[in-house]
Design a protein around this motif. Structure first.
Motif, PDB file in Angstrom:
ATOM      1  N   THR A   1       0.828  -1.209   0.000  1.00  0.00           N
ATOM      2  CA  THR A   1       0.000   0.000   0.000  1.00  0.00           C
ATOM      3  C   THR A   1       0.864   1.261   0.000  1.00  0.00           C
ATOM      4  N   ILE A   2       0.470   2.217  -0.844  1.00  0.00           N
ATOM      5  CA  ILE A   2       1.087   3.552  -0.819  1.00  0.00           C
ATOM      6  C   ILE A   2       0.029   4.557  -0.386  1.00  0.00           C
ATOM      7  N   MET A   3       0.362   5.366   0.599  1.00  0.00           N
ATOM      8  CA  MET A   3      -0.516   6.461   0.991  1.00  0.00           C
ATOM      9  C   MET A   3       0.255   7.771   0.785  1.00  0.00           C
ATOM     10  N   ALA A   4      -0.374   8.688   0.045  1.00  0.00           N
ATOM     11  CA  ALA A   4       0.297   9.944  -0.290  1.00  0.00           C
ATOM     12  C   ALA A   4      -0.028  11.029   0.736  1.00  0.00           C
ATOM     13  N   HIS A   5       0.953  11.843   1.029  1.00  0.00           N
ATOM     14  CA  HIS A   5       0.874  13.038   1.890  1.00  0.00           C
ATOM     15  C   HIS A   5       1.041  12.721   3.373  1.00  0.00           C
ATOM     16  N   CYS A   6       0.008  12.184   4.040  1.00  0.00           N
ATOM     17  CA  CYS A   6       0.135  11.771   5.459  1.00  0.00           C
ATOM     18  C   CYS A   6       0.757  12.893   6.305  1.00  0.00           C
ATOM     19  N   ILE A   7       0.296  14.114   6.094  1.00  0.00           N
ATOM     20  CA  ILE A   7       0.896  15.244   6.810  1.00  0.00           C
ATOM     21  C   ILE A   7       0.435  15.283   8.261  1.00  0.00           C
ATOM     22  N   HIS A   8      -0.872  15.051   8.434  1.00  0.00           N
ATOM     23  CA  HIS A   8      -1.471  15.340   9.751  1.00  0.00           C
ATOM     24  C   HIS A   8      -1.908  14.063  10.459  1.00  0.00           C
ATOM     25  N   MET A   9      -1.063  13.057  10.523  1.00  0.00           N
ATOM     26  CA  MET A   9      -1.466  11.787  11.132  1.00  0.00           C
ATOM     27  C   MET A   9      -1.462  11.849  12.658  1.00  0.00           C
ATOM     28  N   THR A  10      -2.390  11.110  13.248  1.00  0.00           N
ATOM     29  CA  THR A  10      -2.374  10.924  14.697  1.00  0.00           C
ATOM     30  C   THR A  10      -1.370   9.821  15.032  1.00  0.00           C
ATOM     31  N   GLU A  11      -1.048   9.693  16.316  1.00  0.00           N
ATOM     32  CA  GLU A  11      -0.144   8.620  16.753  1.00  0.00           C
ATOM     33  C   GLU A  11      -0.727   7.254  16.372  1.00  0.00           C
ATOM     34  N   GLU A  12      -2.067   7.140  16.493  1.00  0.00           N
ATOM     35  CA  GLU A  12      -2.713   5.855  16.182  1.00  0.00           C
ATOM     36  C   GLU A  12      -2.590   5.545  14.690  1.00  0.00           C
ATOM     37  N   GLU A  13      -2.743   6.568  13.871  1.00  0.00           N
ATOM     38  CA  GLU A  13      -2.596   6.344  12.423  1.00  0.00           C
ATOM     39  C   GLU A  13      -1.156   5.954  12.088  1.00  0.00           C
ATOM     40  N   MET A  14      -0.198   6.621  12.724  1.00  0.00           N
ATOM     41  CA  MET A  14       1.209   6.252  12.507  1.00  0.00           C
ATOM     42  C   MET A  14       1.433   4.774  12.853  1.00  0.00           C
ATOM     43  N   ALA A  15       0.863   4.347  13.959  1.00  0.00           N
ATOM     44  CA  ALA A  15       1.039   2.947  14.381  1.00  0.00           C
ATOM     45  C   ALA A  15       0.399   1.999  13.380  1.00  0.00           C
ATOM     46  N   LEU A  16      -0.790   2.375  12.886  1.00  0.00           N
ATOM     47  CA  LEU A  16      -1.475   1.534  11.891  1.00  0.00           C
ATOM     48  C   LEU A  16      -0.628   1.411  10.615  1.00  0.00           C
ATOM     49  N   LEU A  17      -0.106   2.540  10.120  1.00  0.00           N
ATOM     50  CA  LEU A  17       0.687   2.497   8.884  1.00  0.00           C
ATOM     51  C   LEU A  17       1.971   1.691   9.069  1.00  0.00           C
ATOM     52  N   LYS A  18       2.509   1.752  10.270  1.00  0.00           N
ATOM     53  CA  LYS A  18       3.723   0.966  10.528  1.00  0.00           C
ATOM     54  C   LYS A  18       3.387  -0.519  10.530  1.00  0.00           C
ATOM     55  N   ARG A  19       2.277  -0.849  11.194  1.00  0.00           N
ATOM     56  CA  ARG A  19       1.860  -2.263  11.295  1.00  0.00           C
ATOM     57  C   ARG A  19       1.592  -2.829   9.900  1.00  0.00           C
ATOM     58  N   LYS A  20       1.010  -2.032   9.023  1.00  0.00           N
ATOM     59  CA  LYS A  20       0.640  -2.526   7.694  1.00  0.00           C
ATOM     60  C   LYS A  20       1.773  -2.300   6.688  1.00  0.00           C
ATOM     61  N   ASP A  21       2.903  -1.848   7.156  1.00  0.00           N
ATOM     62  CA  ASP A  21       4.069  -1.696   6.277  1.00  0.00           C
ATOM     63  C   ASP A  21       3.738  -0.817   5.061  1.00  0.00           C
ATOM     64  N   VAL A  22       2.979   0.256   5.318  1.00  0.00           N
ATOM     65  CA  VAL A  22       2.570   1.170   4.241  1.00  0.00           C
ATOM     66  C   VAL A  22       3.772   2.021   3.818  1.00  0.00           C
ATOM     67  N   LEU A  23       3.877   2.289   2.520  1.00  0.00           N
ATOM     68  CA  LEU A  23       4.877   3.244   2.043  1.00  0.00           C
ATOM     69  C   LEU A  23       4.224   4.619   1.957  1.00  0.00           C
ATOM     70  N   ILE A  24       4.785   5.571   2.677  1.00  0.00           N
ATOM     71  CA  ILE A  24       4.277   6.946   2.637  1.00  0.00           C
ATOM     72  C   ILE A  24       4.933   7.687   1.483  1.00  0.00           C
TER      73      ILE A  24
END
Lengths: 429, 429
Positions: B259-282
């Motif tokens: 998964t690629i998610m573009a921008h991700c400027i205003h993430m919450t701590e929970e969103e950061m944790a989710l993206l890390k868990r899912k190995d998302v490329l920002i």
């Protein structure tokens, strides 16, 4: 007298574009005689140079740029201002003690300015007398307009660059007289006193330059409030002055209406008031301020306060002399500033264009607009290469040129009615 | 098998350059077989292609770019994201309902990528099936590498762009099967599911695409946390999800490592944790985030947290596909961010280069480096035009190319060992 036809765009004021689709521009004795959509009756039988569907815009005015830094631009931006100067910039400038080196590098610099559509500039040379003569001769050859000064620096330099106070003053005066004799009849090419910045110039040197400014009625350019470490250092060096800006003022280096101060990121309210009172032109260097991590200048706040501001490249503090990119970076920086300071609205495209043309042009006289009586400084833009299948208005085409275009779109460059010599010949290695 | 000689530079890790002055690169079956300073014994008698004093670097990987926006890039940046989409971007994309229009514009877009040295990209097309086929065929013709997806958008579009949920899913599946049949043997060209962003896609559409991702084992690309108004809107649309990021996750649109998610400027701590868990490329789009006044992404914070980040152009959210400029803007933005958040150190040149080559390349497999086993994606850089009388190290020459150079310095572009076809033929107007 010449008559030009094309799509004419310029900003008579900071908030408004004047657009003439298939309009006419009449140039007489280097100045704009008429701009409008109709060719006046009395000119109907004259020959017209038709630029077809191309755009005709004022040339860019870069009010702060360092000629001897082009040879090293883009290197060392991992550092902030003070270590960057010592590690990269001073050693690069030291090469200009060699006139042959200057003879190879300065034509490249002047070509780079013209390539990107800068038609007038306020230029810092290095501290070297002979190399600065080479730079001035090179600019004269190209036909562009400029204020040029040899840098004065009699303290805190590297040994190869440091001058004595006496040599610095003597060589400056020699250069002023040489230039007056050689180019006195060239109104577009003039000397500007160029104390590098407070940490580089002793009080004696600043006093001497202040006297020269009065005696020869010369303008002054320097740096102010760029970096927090720099500001702290100036406070240490000059506890007797009320502020960094006051150091210049206290040495008579802020002649009213004839002074450019670059950066001015971290000014106090008192410094803002002083610069307004002295009608100083602030050279806003948004790209450099990011490249060297200096901060963001509060442009909207300064404009609202009534300060004079124009866009400048500050190359090598930034990595390009391309004023279109500096317009874009000015707008981008103001948007980020707005993000952190919501009371300060971002700069519009119209304002950005004005700040790179008429605002900077004001330092050179009536320059940077196509109103009657202005110097005919113009670029002819062929945007065919960047046009797409979309229908774009004239203003959108200009926006595309500034954001998406590059130097290959610039077809002609005029200064005071004469086409510039571009490229000028570069010496071989 | 091919052997190349030249000055080789790449970043095997985020903090280090490997440099081989006059080194050798051996390519076999599209991959790097060997890189080093000595040509191994067994290859001594083979023919060597010698690039002399030129630089050989990995090609750039742009992990987020909008193909149908090149025709309108640079226009409308006075607006923020949501009005900009409705006023400029959606109307421009609507033109791609016309396959002939696409046939003219897409070759220009692909040439623009290759011109600036992008050798692989993750590309949003418009929502149109036939035009997207044209884009895919065009990319195939050029030989560059890409993930391409037709955009899915069944709500909140302008009438000309809006799809029904059923059409959107049906056409997506049709395209997946068409591409598998036509290009199934072309490992460098693949489909990626492309829900535009949450406000453009109903839950039914997202559910359907989530199923397709599982069924066909397809990657996903979309937008996340770009603009504050956008985030507020997503909260309104999906109160049932814990966050913007969770909306994708709740619809199975965050396949792990794909998964690629573009921008991700205003993430919450929970969103950061989710993206890390899912190995998302920002996809970090620093220039776009300034052009559209979206803010500055906390890049250092994300890297320290262990998130995967790569640099992307996001053109037309930004005004260029030139990845060298995006490296520069990433570094500049991180410096300004550091200015406002002193705990977050600015990004170095080495990090910037890594984020535009190996970091983004990871989404395509072993891409973006010259270590053994990596795809041979390379640029040959002739920096003669930007060299000066100064002595510069190899790394300084690369810095100069990134900061001061332009596309005219790029002499050759390779993807998986084959030289790209550049320029590909553009249709006439």
């Amino acid at each position: 007298m010449k008559i030009y036809k094309g799509n004419i765009l310029f900003t008579p004021s900071v908030h408004e574009f004047t657009l003439y689709q298939q309009g006419y521009l009449i140039e007489e004795e280097g100045k704009v005689k008429y701009t409008g959509v109709q060719l006046p009756e009395e000119y109907q039988k004259e020959q017209v140079t038709d630029f077809g569907d191309k755009l005709i815009i004022p040339g860019f005015n870069d009010v702060h740029v360092h000629a001897p830094q082009w040879c090293n631009a883009g290197i060392g931006f991992s550092m902030e201002l003070l270590p960057w100067l010592n590690t990269y910039t001073f050693p690069a400038e030291a090469h200009f003690g060699d006139v042959e080196f200057a003879g190879k590098e300065y034509p490249r610099f002047v070509n780079e300015l013209l390539k990107h559509g800068t038609t007038r500039a306020c230029i810092f040379a290095s501290r070297h007398l002979e190399a600065t003569k080479v730079l001035i001769d090179t600019i004269a050859e190209s036909g562009m307009g400029a204020y040029v000064g040899k840098v004065n620096m009699d303290r805190n330099a590297i040994p190869e660059l440091q001058e004595t106070t006496e040599d610095s003053l003597r060589e400056t005066e020699e250069l002023i007289l040489w230039m007056k004799e050689k180019y006195g009849d060239t109104p577009k090419l003039n000397y500007i006193l160029t104390p590098r910045y407070v940490p580089s110039t002793t009080s004696d040197l600043m006093d001497g330059l202040g006297k020269m400014s009065a005696e020869y009625h010369l303008p002054v350019q320097s740096h102010l409030d760029e970096n927090r470490d720099e500001i702290a250092w100036v406070r240490q060096l000059h506890p007797e002055s009320a502020s960094f800006a006051d150091v210049y003022e206290d040495h008579d280096l802020m002649p009213k209406g004839r002074t450019i101060m670059a950066h001015c990121i971290h000014m106090t309210e008192e410094e803002m008031a002083l610069l307004k009172r002295k009608d100083v032109l602030i050279a806003h260097c948004a790209m450099s301020n990011a490249d060297l991590a200096s901060g963001i200048m509060p442009l909207r706040k300064y404009l609202d306060f009534g300060l004079n501001v124009a866009i400048a490249s500050d190359m090598g503090g930034s990595h390009t002399v391309n004023m279109a990119e500096h317009i874009v970076d000015t707008i981008k920086a103001s948007k980020i500033y707005w993000f952190y300071h919501p009371q300060d609205k971002a700069i519009s495209f119209t304002e950005g264009f004005y700040l790179a043309t008429k605002a900077g042009g004001s330092f050179f006289g009536k320059v940077g607009s196509f109103e009657e009586g202005y110097q005919f400084d113009a670029l002819v833009i062929d945007d065919g290469r960047i046009r797409s299948g979309m229908e774009h208005s004239l203003l959108e085409r200009l926006e595309r040129f500034i954001y998406v275009g590059d130097s290959s779109c610039i077809e002609k460059r005029f200064v005071s009615g004469k086409e510039c010599v571009y490229p000028i010949k570069e010496g071989k290695e």
